[in-house]
Design an enzyme around this catalytic site. Structure first.
Site: not given
Length: 206
Positions: A94, A128, A112, A141, A184
């Site tokens: 996000h 979705y 990450e 989202e 997702w």
């Protein structure tokens, strides 16, 4: 499809990516709430935005490929409160309120995975609503999609990522049939496929 050199965004010294201020006091991680057209309408704390029925918020998903056209997957760390231990796309997350999705995608990929994309391109958006049965949380989202190339070996943060894998389309199909994936994953992959095919070429099989 426009290709933009990847960048790494500057993180405010007041709030690091782990949501802790330099003083050690926890700082809430805020998300940007949006309407159905993707226009910003406010902010909400991260966990509250994901609690059922969920609040529609801005997100991003990244799909990076190596020079052979293989997709980089990550298996989410077992300690994550949302969808732990499942496989998913290269990176997702996000933007901070007011942060450009492209900058957030480049920043979070480096945080990450320890690598920066050599190329990164916008690949559209998808909206979705995906509940996560295991946690009871909901992904409501408005997701900005990005595709790109990676040439360095991933150096994943163990607090975020359990493991990584580069897969061909056939290997992805086998893995998806045998192992749990994020709720997702197929939605964002299918939405990004036109840009993925443009990036990897017709022989890539995507």
């Amino acid at each position: 499809m426009p290709i933009t050199p990847a960048i790494t965004a500057q993180i405010s010294p007041e709030t690091a990516s782990n949501g802790v201020k330099p003083s050690g006091d926890p700082a809430p991680i805020m998300l940007e709430l949006v309407d159905e057209e993707g226009r910003t309408i406010g902010t909400a704390e991260k966990l509250s935005a994901h609690q059922a029925p969920g609040q529609l918020h801005r997100a991003f998903s990244v799909f990076l490929f190596d020079e052979s056209g293989r997709l980089l997957l990550q298996r989410r760390a077992l300690g994550k409160y949302h969808s732990p231990g499942v496989w998913s796309n290269t990176c997702c997350g996000h933007p901070y309120p007011g942060e450009a999705p492209f900058a957030a995608a480049a920043r979070r990929t480096f945080e990450e995975l320890g690598v920066s994309p050599t190329l990164l391109a916008e690949a559209g958006t998808v909206r979705y609503n995906h509940p996560d049965p295991a946690s009871g949380l909901v992904e409501q989202e408005f997701n900005h999609l990005f595709v790109g190339l990676v040439q360095a070996d991933p150096r994943p943060d163990p607090e975020e990522i359990e493991s990584t894998a580069f897969v061909t389309p056939d290997e992805l199909a086998e893995r998806h049939a045998a192992a749990p994936f994020s709720a997702w994953f197929m939605t964002v992959l299918d939405a990004a496929r036109p840009a993925i095919r443009e990036l990897t070429g017709p022989s890539g099989g995507w």
